[in-house]
Write an enzyme that holds these catalytic residues in place. Sequence first.
Site, mmCIF file in Angstrom:
data_model
loop_
_atom_site.group_PDB
_atom_site.id
_atom_site.type_symbol
_atom_site.label_atom_id
_atom_site.label_comp_id
_atom_site.label_asym_id
_atom_site.label_seq_id
_atom_site.Cartn_x
_atom_site.Cartn_y
_atom_site.Cartn_z
ATOM 1 N N LEU A 14 37.825 17.074 41.219
ATOM 2 C CA LEU A 14 38.750 16.815 40.258
ATOM 3 C C LEU A 14 40.009 16.898 40.711
ATOM 4 C CD1 LEU A 14 37.307 19.695 37.607
ATOM 5 C CD2 LEU A 14 37.206 17.382 37.518
ATOM 6 N N HIS A 15 40.907 16.185 40.076
ATOM 7 C CA HIS A 15 42.328 16.063 40.749
ATOM 8 C C HIS A 15 43.348 15.588 39.701
ATOM 9 C CE1 HIS A 15 41.399 11.992 41.344
ATOM 10 N NE2 HIS A 15 42.649 11.719 41.566
ATOM 11 N N ARG A 16 42.669 14.963 38.709
ATOM 12 C CA ARG A 16 43.965 14.428 37.680
ATOM 13 C C ARG A 16 44.600 15.266 36.890
ATOM 14 N NH1 ARG A 16 43.543 8.985 38.085
ATOM 15 N NH2 ARG A 16 41.745 8.121 38.756
#
Length: 364
Positions: A208-210
């Site tokens: 996850l990075h958004r």
Amino acid sequence: MKITIVAGARPNFMKISPIIRAIENLSTSNKPISYRLIHTGQHYDPNLSDTFFEELQIPHPHKNFNIKSGSQAEQTAGIMIAFEKELVENRPDFVMVVGDVTSTMSCAIAAKKANISLIHIEAGIRSGDITMPEEINRMVTDSITDYFFTTSEIANQNLIRSGHLKENIFFVGNVMIDTLLQNINRIKKPAFWDDLNLAPKKYYLLTLHRPSNVDEAGSFIELLNDISAHAGDVPIVFPVHPRTQQILQETRNEFPNYHFVKPQGYLNFIYLLKNSNAILTDSGGITEEASILNIPCITFRNSTERPETCSLGTNMLVGNDKIKISEAFQKLKNLKWPNSKTIPLWDGMASDRIISILLKIHYA
């Protein structure tokens, strides 16, 4: 033919590797090709940058701008200033940008301001979500590109609808898959594999990075809790992106079935992906790799710029919808996930097609 190739962030490195290999393989005395590799330094964590150059056997860049962190505007300005100077000192026939990161857009603008022909690899993809920085980067870059190399017919149609000429659009396939297929027999078990007692198909892999998923601590933690509840006793391996590290440090929540690990190099990450029960992600590129490897993929986004991963691959969009997330995990547990089908031209030969076409254009 002189090409300046730009890389700035992790996805770029995976895309330029097979292109450089194709240049070296297809250059001849009658039709010579030289390239100059520029690293903007947009990703400066060694696990997100240096490791990829080593593992993918990419030559050291001719120049590294070392732009590092900053706001979108600060990074964009810094990259444009540095690249403008680079183009004055080393003017090529073409500038090649790949993907949709800040470096892609910034160097595209600088190249066109210098009246240099611009090549965009992975052109024409659209998510329809203008809140994504990458979507803006794609739209700006494509609006000034001269030669478009696409991963799908859908991308072709997006470009044609925007008014671009068909003769400048080339459907060649996916360079990310070139890299995957060239390196699949070189993947490596991570050092922590045995320490965590991991076993093939007995864990989930999470990335996850958004900003929409990780920047607001409350919703981020809620999503992690939802995933944890559906995973049950199945371990979740989570290579933590620098963007998410700070929020995890700030929270006191405990996640007993999570294994938080450092960002992984390419060969370690693909090992984890290939051997996972499923990949849980908000990445675009990972959905491509999962589809080719036939690994179930749950994507925490409401739209995708890679719709072929849903129609032909293994990708399912769930956003943050609790019902959709629950339904996706039920499909996994009931072994009802659809198998991947053949995706046209995702065959490991995209880079050769790109360089062959550029040779014809330049030496016509």
